[in-house]
Design a protein around this motif. Structure first.
Motif, short mmCIF file in Angstrom:
data_model
loop_
_atom_site.label_atom_id
_atom_site.label_comp_id
_atom_site.label_asym_id
_atom_site.label_seq_id
_atom_site.Cartn_x
_atom_site.Cartn_y
_atom_site.Cartn_z
N GLU A 7 31.56 43.08 53.33
CA GLU A 7 30.65 43.80 54.22
C GLU A 7 29.61 44.61 53.44
N LEU A 8 29.51 44.40 52.14
CA LEU A 8 28.53 45.14 51.36
C LEU A 8 27.14 44.92 51.93
N ASP A 9 26.52 46.00 52.32
CA ASP A 9 25.17 45.95 52.88
C ASP A 9 24.18 45.79 51.74
N GLN A 10 23.56 44.64 51.66
CA GLN A 10 22.64 44.35 50.57
C GLN A 10 21.39 45.23 50.65
N SER A 11 21.17 45.89 51.78
CA SER A 11 20.02 46.79 51.87
C SER A 11 20.35 48.17 51.29
N THR A 12 21.63 48.45 51.03
CA THR A 12 22.00 49.70 50.39
C THR A 12 21.47 49.66 48.96
N PRO A 13 20.71 50.67 48.56
CA PRO A 13 20.07 50.61 47.24
C PRO A 13 21.02 50.45 46.05
N PHE A 14 22.23 50.99 46.14
CA PHE A 14 23.11 50.88 44.98
C PHE A 14 24.54 50.64 45.43
N ARG A 15 25.19 49.63 44.80
CA ARG A 15 26.54 49.22 45.19
C ARG A 15 27.46 49.22 43.97
N ILE A 16 28.55 49.97 44.07
CA ILE A 16 29.48 50.14 42.95
C ILE A 16 30.88 49.74 43.37
N ALA A 17 31.56 48.99 42.53
CA ALA A 17 33.00 48.73 42.69
C ALA A 17 33.71 49.41 41.53
N PHE A 18 34.77 50.14 41.84
CA PHE A 18 35.62 50.75 40.83
C PHE A 18 36.88 49.91 40.75
N VAL A 19 37.33 49.60 39.53
CA VAL A 19 38.43 48.66 39.36
C VAL A 19 39.47 49.21 38.39
N VAL A 46 22.80 55.76 50.55
CA VAL A 46 22.15 54.90 49.57
C VAL A 46 23.10 54.41 48.47
N ILE A 47 24.36 54.83 48.52
CA ILE A 47 25.36 54.34 47.58
C ILE A 47 26.54 53.81 48.38
N ALA A 48 26.85 52.55 48.18
CA ALA A 48 28.04 51.95 48.80
C ALA A 48 29.11 51.82 47.72
N THR A 49 30.32 52.25 48.03
CA THR A 49 31.42 52.18 47.06
C THR A 49 32.58 51.37 47.63
N ILE A 50 33.19 50.60 46.74
CA ILE A 50 34.42 49.89 47.05
C ILE A 50 35.31 50.02 45.83
N SER A 51 36.55 49.62 45.97
CA SER A 51 37.43 49.58 44.81
C SER A 51 38.39 48.41 44.96
N GLY A 52 38.93 48.01 43.82
CA GLY A 52 39.86 46.89 43.83
C GLY A 52 40.71 46.91 42.57
N GLY A 53 41.72 46.10 42.57
CA GLY A 53 42.60 45.98 41.41
C GLY A 53 42.45 44.62 40.76
N THR A 54 42.84 44.54 39.52
CA THR A 54 42.85 43.25 38.84
C THR A 54 44.05 42.42 39.27
N GLY A 55 45.07 43.08 39.79
CA GLY A 55 46.26 42.38 40.25
C GLY A 55 46.39 42.49 41.76
N ASP A 56 47.28 41.68 42.33
CA ASP A 56 47.44 41.66 43.79
C ASP A 56 48.74 42.28 44.28
N TRP A 57 49.45 42.99 43.41
CA TRP A 57 50.79 43.51 43.74
C TRP A 57 50.80 44.44 44.94
N HIS A 58 49.74 45.21 45.14
CA HIS A 58 49.75 46.25 46.17
C HIS A 58 48.78 45.99 47.32
N VAL A 59 48.23 44.79 47.41
CA VAL A 59 47.23 44.50 48.43
C VAL A 59 47.74 44.92 49.81
N GLY A 60 46.92 45.68 50.52
CA GLY A 60 47.25 46.14 51.86
C GLY A 60 48.01 47.45 51.92
N GLU A 61 48.51 47.90 50.79
CA GLU A 61 49.27 49.15 50.75
C GLU A 61 48.34 50.36 50.65
#
Length: 175
Positions: A7-19, A46-61
């Motif tokens: 759902e990242l809004d491409q019109s948002t000027p800056f998009r960051i994922a923290f991993v 103007v800043i969209a943030t998301i985060s994710g993990g390199t592993g899938d152990w906790h997905v949904g938690e």
């Protein structure tokens, strides 16, 4: 704003994922802190943030309870966080993929399909001159609440430094 990767809004000027590794400790802290910094500065739109993990152990938690407690002590709300795994398909929609340690940096650079995407991968502590020599934010998962608080402090300082670098350019784009 917090958004799902698709759902990242491409019109948002800056998009960051923290991993980080499992997306229940360090990267949720970074995501929530950056969102708060942007909102307090009037730049949350103007800043969209998301985060994710390199592993899938906790997905949904939810985030680890010690993460939620450390965030709450510092005035942040982490109760709505749900873990997800970083997907290489996120790269084209991102301006930065901020990783919490060198293992994440190696993994994301390997997952990146283009040199342009590899260049988006940056260590969080590199943004803070005082902490940059440390390179890695330690994983508090196998530690106690005090370590979570210390890690939160490291992430806050580095995120402030990152935000201070981004804010002038983002303000120029805000009318």
């Amino acid at each position: 704003m917090t958004v799902a990767a698709d759902e990242l809004d491409q019109s948002t000027p800056f998009r960051i994922a923290f991993v980080c590794t499992g997306n229940i400790c360090r990267s949720p802290m970074a995501e929530i802190i950056m969102r708060d910094l942007a909102a307090r500065a009037g730049l949350g739109h103007v800043i969209a943030t998301i985060s994710g993990g390199t592993g899938d152990w906790h997905v949904g938690e939810p985030a680890d309870q010690r993460t939620i407690a450390s965030l709450a002590k510092a005035g942040y709300d982490g109760s709505q966080h749900r873990a997800r795994q970083f997907e290489p398909a996120w790269f084209p929609g991102l301006d930065l993929a901020v990783v919490l340690d060198r293992s994440h940096e190696r993994i994301l650079r390997n997952w990146a399909r283009t040199e342009q995407d590899r260049q988006k991968v940056r260590l969080l502590l590199d943004f803070d001159k005082a902490q940059a020599p440390l390179r890695d934010v330690p994983d508090p998962y196998y530690s106690d609440g005090a370590m979570f608080d210390a890690v939160l402090g490291m992430i806050e300082r580095a995120n402030r430094a990152l935000f201070d670098q981004l804010a002038p350019a983002l303000r120029q784009g805000v009318r």
